[in-house]
Design an enzyme around this catalytic site. Structure first.
Site, PDB file in Angstrom:
ATOM      1  N   THR A 101     -70.109  72.623 -41.811  1.00  0.00           N
ATOM      2  CA  THR A 101     -69.851  71.189 -41.915  1.00  0.00           C
ATOM      3  C   THR A 101     -71.189  70.474 -41.771  1.00  0.00           C
ATOM      4  O   THR A 101     -71.789  70.466 -40.697  1.00  0.00           O
ATOM      5  CB  THR A 101     -68.868  70.728 -40.828  1.00  0.00           C
ATOM      6  OG1 THR A 101     -67.636  71.443 -40.973  1.00  0.00           O
ATOM      7  CG2 THR A 101     -68.588  69.232 -40.952  1.00  0.00           C
ATOM      8  N   LYS A 176     -63.643  67.026 -45.246  1.00  0.00           N
ATOM      9  CA  LYS A 176     -63.755  67.651 -43.926  1.00  0.00           C
ATOM     10  C   LYS A 176     -64.019  66.613 -42.839  1.00  0.00           C
ATOM     11  O   LYS A 176     -63.489  66.719 -41.728  1.00  0.00           O
ATOM     12  CB  LYS A 176     -64.858  68.704 -43.932  1.00  0.00           C
ATOM     13  CG  LYS A 176     -65.108  69.382 -42.577  1.00  0.00           C
ATOM     14  CD  LYS A 176     -63.864  70.128 -42.063  1.00  0.00           C
ATOM     15  CE  LYS A 176     -64.082  70.723 -40.666  1.00  0.00           C
ATOM     16  NZ  LYS A 176     -65.018  71.851 -40.659  1.00  0.00           N
ATOM     17  N   LYS A 244     -71.132  67.495 -33.082  1.00  0.00           N
ATOM     18  CA  LYS A 244     -71.980  67.479 -34.281  1.00  0.00           C
ATOM     19  C   LYS A 244     -71.238  66.863 -35.456  1.00  0.00           C
ATOM     20  O   LYS A 244     -71.783  66.030 -36.191  1.00  0.00           O
ATOM     21  CB  LYS A 244     -72.432  68.906 -34.611  1.00  0.00           C
ATOM     22  CG  LYS A 244     -73.302  69.033 -35.854  1.00  0.00           C
ATOM     23  CD  LYS A 244     -72.519  69.386 -37.106  1.00  0.00           C
ATOM     24  CE  LYS A 244     -71.901  70.776 -36.990  1.00  0.00           C
ATOM     25  NZ  LYS A 244     -71.200  71.141 -38.255  1.00  0.00           N
TER      26      LYS A 244
END
Length: 295
Positions: A101, A176, A244
């Site tokens: 990601t 995502k 993150k």
């Protein structure tokens, strides 16, 4: 299934290792590499039939398809574009498929850099945690050229169950980030519901059992709720990784001029977990600590 296509898989962490093992079990000629050579994931992949390489160059020099599953933007950039990396060593026209990601902008940048050297790129972030990786049931969000997607689909089907082509490069990353907003806020909702149940003298197991069958049901409630009740904070997906991802979400929010207060709340709670002893390495369900420890 067996074929003559040579495949490399770079990154044998919590997700990458079982994904690579599933590929090997499906008969693909697979070479794996990990930056840290003593990771248990290398043993897992090797036991499934993969060959272990000592360098990126060794892993990718003959590969037609190269999978990467790494931690953060700097890791992916270094492995793909850095000295001794994929860009320098992969054969022309190889297809690079990244499961990390990293956000839309990074995906587009990487695709452009690789294309300049006649390499192709798909961004394929995944969802489903370590259990999904182990069982081969991951949800996969694909961005890139549809012809490249068609080529790699049989390999993705060895690792995932719900595989969706989302559009041009970066589209998988965009979906995502939406997924991570839902996952983060579901965890807030789960922790607050369990806290409310306990305050009312209820057995919180009732919330998991009853609410999980109705309109409030979610993956977090069904899969992570029982872990919270068992005191199991071991990571399927680490707090440091959701932080993150939320950083990437916040960057997109700022670029688009949006006001998403729920994201800010979830990020605040996860940061509180990260500030606790061992918090960054625990699973996202460790958010419950911020409620029980009165932070």
């Amino acid at each position: 299934m067996s074929n003559s296509v040579t495949v490399a898989f770079l990154g044998m962490g919590t997700m990458g290792a079982p994904m690579a093992a599933n590929l090997a079990r499906h008969g693909h000629a697979l070479t794996v590499w990990n930056r840290t050579p003593d990771r248990p994931g290398l043993t897992l992949a090797q036991a499934a039939g993969a060959k272990v390489a000592n360098s990126i160059a060794e892993a990718v020099s003959q590969a037609q398809i190269i999978f990467t599953c790494l931690g953060d933007v700097p890791d992916v950039t270094a492995v793909l574009l850095g000295e001794g990396g994929v860009l320098e060593n992969a054969p022309p026209h190889s297809l690079v498929v990244d499961f990390s990601t990293i956000g839309r902008e990074t995906a587009v940048f990487l695709a452009q850099q690789l294309q300049a050297r006649s390499l192709r790129f798909l961004d394929v972030p995944v969802s489903g945690g370590d259990v999904g990786a182990q069982q081969g049931t991951l949800t996969m969000m694909v961005g890139g050229d549809p012809t490249d997607f068609a080529q790699v689909l049989p390999y993705l089907q060895a690792m995932g169950k719900n595989i969706t082509y989302c559009g041009p490069v970066g589209s998988g990353q965009a979906v995502k980030l939406c997924n991570q907003v839902l996952a983060a806020l579901h965890m807030v909702a789960l922790c607050e519901a369990l806290t409310l149940a306990e305050a009312q003298g209820l057995d919180p197991q009732l919330v998991v059992q009853v609410c999980g069958t109705g309109a409030a049901g979610s993956w977090a409630l069904s899969h992570l709720g029982p872990k919270i009740l068992d005191g199991n904070l071991e990571p399927g997906f680490m707090v440091q990784h959701i932080l993150k991802d939320l950083r990437l979400v916040q960057s997109t929010i700022q670029t688009q001029g949006l006001n998403l207060q729920g994201v800010a709340l979830a990020e605040q709670r996860f940061q509180q977990v990260g500030d606790l002893p061992h918090g960054l390495g625990q699973g996202t369900q460790a958010m419950i600590r911020t409620y029980r420890e009165n932070l």
